[in-house]
Write an enzyme that holds these catalytic residues in place. Structure first.
Site, PDB file in Angstrom:
ATOM      1  NE  ARG A 231      36.310  47.514  32.993  1.00  0.00           N
ATOM      2  CZ  ARG A 231      35.965  47.919  33.946  1.00  0.00           C
ATOM      3  NH1 ARG A 231      36.637  47.590  34.906  1.00  0.00           N
ATOM      4  NH2 ARG A 231      35.239  49.182  33.902  1.00  0.00           N
ATOM      5  CG  PHE A 247      41.397  41.755  43.981  1.00  0.00           C
ATOM      6  CD1 PHE A 247      41.151  41.411  45.301  1.00  0.00           C
ATOM      7  CD2 PHE A 247      42.730  41.231  43.562  1.00  0.00           C
ATOM      8  CE1 PHE A 247      42.110  41.290  46.182  1.00  0.00           C
ATOM      9  CE2 PHE A 247      43.891  40.919  44.430  1.00  0.00           C
ATOM     10  CZ  PHE A 247      43.440  40.803  45.842  1.00  0.00           C
ATOM     11  CG  ASP A 269      35.027  39.409  44.219  1.00  0.00           C
ATOM     12  OD1 ASP A 269      35.525  40.561  43.578  1.00  0.00           O
ATOM     13  OD2 ASP A 269      34.773  39.429  45.148  1.00  0.00           O
ATOM     14  CG  ASP A 318      41.089  46.303  39.259  1.00  0.00           C
ATOM     15  OD1 ASP A 318      41.750  47.544  39.754  1.00  0.00           O
ATOM     16  OD2 ASP A 318      39.825  46.513  38.553  1.00  0.00           O
ATOM     17  CB  CYS A 358      41.748  51.998  42.817  1.00  0.00           C
ATOM     18  SG  CYS A 358      41.327  51.062  44.331  1.00  0.00           S
TER      19      CYS A 358
END
Length: 414
Positions: A231, A247, A269, A318, A358
């Site tokens: 970030r 996200f 989101d 993300d 991830c």
């Protein structure tokens, strides 16, 4: 004598390389004491109690280390050390004091006392199943959020908690052992304060950005610390840019973008609760003139933006893990490819795409292959400017590929 687990022939190679698990189908037989003397049985007939420390041997007899057995799990033995079992059990408190101290010493190389970071990263810190997040709030109080996800650490719960209190001296400890994987280990779910009850919502400072963290109700252990360094890097690319942060969860990427000088940030989101938290964080950082939160399905919103001719200078993807098993890789590939393809179409010429995954099962080969195909189908050319993973508080244990799960690529889309 501690029970001895013998592997099938030629099954010891991965353990020698550092892999920390023994699966049920890798076990040849078990030897253990019984009232009738030493018994040798199959795993299915083994009378050793789940949660016992056992020693693991190659089929030919070479000692490989010690672990905790759990016959309820396909991962039957989780390795806890290279020492013999009697050495570990002679003083288990000292054993875990040393492990927690080693994990803490490693983090102190990279972080100061005001930082928030992952203090213990399970198998990668040689304590299988244990996650410990260290959060330092703006008042300099240290909170620990702990997760015991396997029997191998649950049986040493008392020693681990004592070590954490002795070495870290936290203001509070919140246990968030609520992962469904506990049930596969034969454990009940638990989520509560360990000791004195404190505030569930705290404010931390990350890269000079204020973030509210909900210790009790936030996703997983409350906040995703693994992208902290990424970030900060992305913030340095945002000056004067229009940024789409998808996200977003807490708005952390978006707030870092504002800190980096972005002229406009839209953070998206699908969860109304997440959007409420993003709005709180926008207010905390007095970022309302440049940043707004949108509650929407990212897949639908990207389509809508493309239809309406919206353009951005920098887009952050993300998402949560689209697959947590090897079986669903192809389905995950389609989801990752769609959002990447649409993001590429929404970027201005020479725009920046920050794309992440991830999911361990969606490995680097799948990930970068997907980015390439998304570029091909969107008729774009892509330069990968940087490749990142998780921060140094998430060490990668050689021999244990699952410890290297995060992919973060910074790309220029031409």
């Amino acid at each position: 004598m501690y029970a001895r687990v013998f592997l099938n022939k030629k099954e010891e190679a991965e353990l020698k390389q550092g892999f920390p698990w023994v699966f049920d189908n890798e076990i040849s037989h078990v030897k253990y004491d019984s009232p009738e003397g030493v018994k040798q049985t199959s795993l299915a007939e083994c009378e050793v109690n789940d949660g016992s420390v056992v020693e693991v041997f190659a089929n030919a007899g070479a000692f490989l280390g010690s672990g905790v057995i759990n016959k309820k799990s396909k991962i039957t033995v989780r390795m806890i050390g290279g020492e013999h079992a009697d050495q570990i059990m002679a003083d288990p408190q000292a054993f875990y004091d040393a492990k927690i101290q080693a994990a803490y010493d490693l983090r102190k190389l990279h972080y100061n006392i005001k930082d928030s970071y992952r203090l213990v990263y399970g198998e990668a810190d040689f304590i299988p199943g244990l996650i410990v997040e260290r959060f330092c709030d703006v008042n300099k109080n240290v909170y620990l959020v702990i997760q015991f996800s396997t029997l191998s650490c649950e049986v040493f719960r008392k020693e681990i908690l004592h070590s954490l209190r002795k070495i870290i001296k936290p203001y509070a400890i919140y246990e968030k052992s609520d992962a469904p994987s506990r049930e596969k280990e034969g454990l009940s779910l638990r989520s509560c304060w360990e000791g004195e009850v404190r505030e569930e919502k705290i404010v931390i400072r990350e890269n000079d950005v204020l973030i509210e963290v909900d210790l009790a109700n936030g996703q997983k252990t409350g906040y995703f610390l693994d992208q902290k360094d990424n970030r900060r890097y992305v913030a340095g690319l945002c000056e004067g840019k229009r940024v789409l942060d998808t996200f977003t969860h807490t708005g952390a990427f978006g707030l870092n973008a504002v800190k980096g000088g972005a002229k406009e940030v839209i953070s998206v989101d699908i969860s109304p609760e997440a959007v409420d938290l993003v709005n709180k964080n926008i207010e905390l950082n007095k970022a309302g003139s440049k940043m707004k939160a949108v509650c929407a399905d990212v897949f639908d919103l990207l389509k809508e933006y493309e239809k309406n001719g919206e353009k951005f200078d920098l887009i952050i993807l993300d998402p949560p893990a689209f697959t947590k098993t090897a079986k669903n890789i192809e389905k995950a590939y389609g989801g990752y490819k769609e959002i990447n393809l649409r993001a590429m179409r929404l970027l201005n010429p020479n725009g920046i795409l920050v794309t992440c995954s991830c999911s361990y099962f969606f490995d680097s080969e799948h990930f970068y292959g997907m980015v390439m195909k998304a570029a091909e189908d969107s008729k774009k050319r892509v330069q990968v400017l940087a490749k990142f993973g998780a921060g140094p508080d998430h060490p990668v244990l050689l021999g244990y590929p699952k410890s290297e799960y995060l992919k973060c690529a910074v790309c220029r889309v031409i």
